[in-house]
Design a protein around this motif. Sequence first.
Motif, short mmCIF file in Angstrom:
data_model
loop_
_atom_site.label_atom_id
_atom_site.label_comp_id
_atom_site.label_asym_id
_atom_site.label_seq_id
_atom_site.Cartn_x
_atom_site.Cartn_y
_atom_site.Cartn_z
N TYR A 1 1.13 -1.29 -0.18
CA TYR A 1 -0.08 -0.05 0.09
C TYR A 1 0.92 1.09 0.06
O TYR A 1 0.66 2.24 -0.69
CB TYR A 1 -1.00 0.10 1.29
N ASN A 2 1.92 1.15 0.73
CA ASN A 2 2.91 2.39 0.94
C ASN A 2 3.66 2.65 -0.51
O ASN A 2 3.60 3.85 -0.77
CB ASN A 2 4.00 2.25 1.81
N ASP A 3 3.77 1.66 -1.29
CA ASP A 3 4.39 1.42 -2.72
C ASP A 3 3.37 2.36 -3.67
O ASP A 3 3.61 3.20 -4.51
CB ASP A 3 4.88 0.55 -3.05
N VAL B 1 0.68 4.52 -2.78
CA VAL B 1 0.69 5.67 -2.33
C VAL B 1 1.95 6.68 -3.11
O VAL B 1 1.32 7.67 -3.56
CB VAL B 1 0.75 5.89 -0.93
N LYS B 2 3.02 5.99 -3.01
CA LYS B 2 3.85 6.81 -3.53
C LYS B 2 4.01 6.85 -5.15
O LYS B 2 4.05 8.02 -5.67
CB LYS B 2 5.42 6.35 -3.36
N GLN B 3 3.66 5.88 -5.78
CA GLN B 3 3.26 5.86 -7.14
C GLN B 3 2.17 6.84 -7.71
O GLN B 3 2.46 7.32 -8.80
CB GLN B 3 3.13 4.57 -7.85
N SER C 1 1.08 9.12 -6.22
CA SER C 1 1.25 10.48 -5.64
C SER C 1 2.25 11.11 -6.78
O SER C 1 2.05 12.38 -7.45
CB SER C 1 1.86 10.67 -4.44
N ALA C 2 2.93 10.53 -7.43
CA ALA C 2 3.92 10.83 -8.47
C ALA C 2 3.14 11.07 -9.87
O ALA C 2 3.70 11.95 -10.72
CB ALA C 2 4.98 9.78 -8.70
N TYR D 1 -4.53 10.95 -5.44
CA TYR D 1 -4.29 10.79 -3.94
C TYR D 1 -5.03 9.31 -3.75
O TYR D 1 -5.94 8.69 -4.52
CB TYR D 1 -5.29 11.49 -3.31
N CYS D 2 -4.59 8.45 -2.60
CA CYS D 2 -4.92 7.23 -2.25
C CYS D 2 -5.92 7.30 -0.92
O CYS D 2 -5.48 8.08 -0.18
CB CYS D 2 -4.14 6.13 -2.16
N VAL E 1 7.52 -2.51 -5.73
CA VAL E 1 7.64 -1.18 -6.32
C VAL E 1 7.08 -1.34 -7.70
O VAL E 1 6.37 -0.72 -8.32
CB VAL E 1 9.15 -0.76 -6.34
#
Length: 337
Positions: free
Chosen positions: A89-91, A93-95, A97-98, A102-103, A298
Motif C-alpha cells: 500500500y505504501n508503494d 501511495v508513492k506511485q 502521488s507521482a 491521491y489514495c 515497487v
Amino acid sequence: MSAGVIATAKGVTLGDIAKACDTSIVTVSKALTDKKGVSDELRRKIKATAEEMGYVSSRAANIKNNHIVGVVIPEKFMNPNGSFYWALYNDLVKQFSAEGYYCLIEQISQEDEDKLVMPKLVMDGTASSVVSLGQLSREYAAELVRNMPNLVLLDYYIHGLELDSVTTDGYGGGYELTSYLCELGHRNIGYIGTVKATSSIFDRYMGYMKAMIDNGLEVRNEWTLDDRDYRDFIKIAFPDELPTAFVCNCDEAAFHTIRQLEERGLRVPEDISVVGYDNYLISEISKPSITTINVNSVKMAAETVRILLNRIEFPDSDKINVKISGELIIKDSARKI
C-alpha cells in the motif's frame, strides 16, 4: 468529471478523432496507447490528428482535479504489527502521488464481504477508481466491478472474471523454492498453505507440485497442511511423521511454522528446513532468517498505476493481466542434507 475519455474545453473525444481519421474508436485507442493491431502509417495519422485537434486525455484532466483512488482491502490481511500489504500500500501511495493522484484506504470486514456491502468510498462517490488489494471473494469482486468499472485487482486474480490484475509469478516462485530444496538434497518436502484460500497460495502450490514431479518426488497429501481459515491463521496440524523440509506460501506462514516446530522440540534448519515467500520484514527478523522469494512491490505498484490509468482513459480497452517475477533470496532457514 466522468471516467470516460474527454477533454479539452473543446470537448475533443476519441470519437471525434475516429471520425476525422475515418476509423473506429477502438483503433484510435490502440494507436494512442501504442498497442498492436494498427499500421505505422495509420498510427502516425491518428496521433497527428489528435494533436491538431487539441485532444487531452482524461488522465491529464483528472490529475488537475486531484483524482482520488480508493484502495480496498479485507481487514483480515491488515496485521496491526505490519504486513506485506502495508508495504505494498505504501508503494501504491508513492506511485499514485507521482502521477498527481491521491489514495484513500478502506478495510472490508468479513461481515461486509459476506453480505456484499460495498465500500463507502465507492457508494458515496469519493473515489472514481479502485485498487482491490488482497483477495476478496468472487461474489464480492463481481459486485464491486458492477459498481466501479475502473478496478484493478492487486496480488490476486479470479478465474472467470474478466478484470485487470497484477500478481506475482507464484507458480514460478513455488517451483524455484522447491527446486532449491531439492538441490540441497531434500527428497521429502511438504507444503504449508490452505491451497484454496487465495489464488496466490494455489499458484505457489502448483509450482511446488511441478517441481516435485520434475524431480521424481512424491507429493504426499498428509504433508500438504492448512495454515489459515477464512478469517485468520490457524495452528498447523502437523502429522507424526514429518518431511525434511516445508515450502510455505508466504513468510508469515513460514514464521508461524518455525515457531510451532520449535514448540515440538524441532530446530530449524538443523532438524527441518523451512522456506517462505515475499521477502517481507518478518523474514529477516525471524530466527533463523527465512529463505524466500523477493517480491518486487515497487514494480507491482507501478504496473497497477499504469493499468488503472489506462482503464480510466480507455474504459473499453482489453483487460490486462500482469505477472511480476521474483528472485530467490537465500538466508538461514534451509540447509543441505
